[in-house]
Enzyme design. Structure first.
Site, PDB file in Angstrom:
ATOM      1  CG  HIS A 245      -0.782  -0.588   2.547  1.00 46.47           C
ATOM      2  ND1 HIS A 245       0.557   0.220   3.120  1.00 46.47           N
ATOM      3  CD2 HIS A 245      -1.295  -1.271   3.278  1.00 46.47           C
ATOM      4  CE1 HIS A 245       0.635  -0.401   4.476  1.00 46.47           C
ATOM      5  NE2 HIS A 245      -0.533  -1.192   4.510  1.00 46.47           N
ATOM      6  CG  ASN A 248      -1.811   4.244   3.004  1.00 44.21           C
ATOM      7  OD1 ASN A 248      -2.334   4.061   1.943  1.00 44.21           O
ATOM      8  ND2 ASN A 248      -2.228   5.281   3.625  1.00 44.21           N
ATOM      9  CG  ASP A 302      -5.075  -2.881   4.584  1.00 44.35           C
ATOM     10  OD1 ASP A 302      -5.232  -3.845   5.147  1.00 44.35           O
ATOM     11  OD2 ASP A 302      -4.503  -1.686   4.966  1.00 44.35           O
TER      12      ASP A 302
END
Length: 418
Positions: A245, A248, A302
């Site tokens: 990701h 992040n 996620d």
């Protein structure tokens, strides 16, 4: 009559354990990574696409070749102009429908159904940071489920080898340095089911662990890290093939401290995950990030247990989570605790909010995530390749509304699950 979730879970689970049927679809608008075609048709048998095209006479021949009478309207699905795409492939998700993939066999069935009915036909099951013995037990559950049904591609370990400063919602008491003995213990418990493991390469044994996992056929991912540019480069050179990701749980872009993101963007070997929910990454950065690495951006969710559920109190492992307006945060410190995103919504947002082309949006949810593990070509896990609507590819099919991109019908490996 509206089905209960229990009925849907049973229907999806039973369908995925059944034998693949024959499929014939006509009158669709095809969208995949190779482009758009109107008046598209396809046939499939034994879980594999047998023929595709736009010529009506060829369609009739293709139907007969798999034992379907082209005059039998009950045996043929008229898409009536709906969009047909490959099934979505999510390589980073933790759960849905109040269950996580750490919650045992029944939890896996429930959470998978929550994603499957929204078009995610294949999924890598992400397991969170836990004590090592718990992680090993959860890996064995995933391994057993892979033998039962075709939609589960394996496991992703998001932890325990993460940087404390970038742990996000992971339990700090369970974080470890990936010494060789721990790597061996996880590999043995997994029995070949680990597809991906997120590692902070700057940990004392980070680079050596990346090499060790890569040598065992796992695709390590750089993420949850505080790595500088050079260390991230070393991680990718050691065998990491994914960035977990992007943006992040990592140090961001800086003009004098480039960090790990440019190292991933400039390396053509690396598939880059992106959470397209407008919350983890806001829209201007989503559009910028999507353009960083054409054909290498994989939409991931996620998603945690609250996915496709009302706001309220939930769990992420042993940690308490509160979901407000669809956004999950730890009760203890307010840290973002995964998402409630579906790949269906990620594609909808890409096309209708961000203005990304349908071809590129579908590629990011199909062919690119499949490519991260070599599933875009024949392989021992899926058999037929994933990610395109072409002869020889798996019959993972979605019929969606051409405007809203709502998923209406779903097939996984030729098995109708919605």
């Amino acid at each position: 009559m509206t089905q209960s979730r229990e009925q849907i879970v049973a229907q999806v689970t039973d369908a995925l354990k059944s034998k693949a049927g024959r499929v014939a679809i006509r009158g669709a608008r095809k969208v995949d990574a190779r482009g758009i075609q109107d008046h598209f048709w396809l046939t499939a048998a034994d879980g594999v696409i047998t023929a595709t095209g736009t010529d009506e006479e060829a369609f009739e021949h293709a139907c007969r070749s798999i034992g379907i009478d082209p005059a039998d309207e009950s045996a043929i699905i008229d898409a009536k102009g709906q969009t047909i795409t490959p099934g979505y492939v999510d390589i980073h998700a933790h759960g849905a429908w109040e269950k996580s993939f750490d919650d045992g066999p029944d939890g896996i069935d429930i959470a998978r159904a929550g994603h499957a009915v929204h078009g995610t036909t294949r999924q890598v099951l992400s397991l969170i940071t836990n004590p090592i013995d718990v992680i090993c037990a959860n890996l064995k559950n995933v391994r057993a489920k892979m033998d039962e049904r075709p939609d589960i591609l394996g496991a992703h370990l998001e932890g325990p080898f993460l940087a404390l400063a970038r742990k996000g919602a992971h339990d700090p008491e369970c974080l470890k340095d990936p010494v060789p003995e721990l790597v061996d213990e996880l590999l043995e418990a997994a029995d070949g089911c680990i597809r991906q493991i997120t590692i902070a390469p700057e940990l004392p044994h980070g680079i050596s662990a990346i090499k060790q996992f890569a040598a065992a056929g796992v695709v390590p991912a750089v993420g949850h890290c505080d790595a500088d540019y050079e260390t991230a480069q070393k991680g990718f050179d050691a065998g990491a093939g994914i960035m977990t990701h992007m943006f992040n749980a990592m140090n961001g872009l800086h003009h004098r401290k480039p960090g790990p993101i440019p190292a991933a963007v400039e390396d053509p070997r690396v598939v880059i995950e992106l959470i397209n929910d407008g919350f983890h990454v806001q829209n201007p950065m989503l559009k910028l990030g999507f353009d960083f690495a054409p054909h290498r951006i994989a939409f991931v969710t996620d998603a945690m247990a609250a996915t496709d559920c009302p706001d309220g109190a939930y769990k992420l492992g042993a940690l308490d989570v509160n979901v407000v307006d669809g956004h999950a945060r730890l009760v203890s410190n307010g840290a973002i605790a995964g998402s409630t995103l579906l790949l269906e919504v990620a594609v909808q947002r890409a096309v209708n909010v961000l203005g990304i082309s349908p071809v590129a949006a579908v590629e990011a949810a199909t062919l690119t995530p499949a490519h991260a593990f070599g599933f875009d070509r024949p392989n021992p896990v899926t058999g037929a390749p994933l990610g395109l609507l072409a002869p020889g590819y798996a019959a993972d099919l979605l019929l969606t509304d051409p405007e809203s991109w709502t998923v209406n019908q779903v097939w996984c490996a030729g098995r109708k699950i919605k």
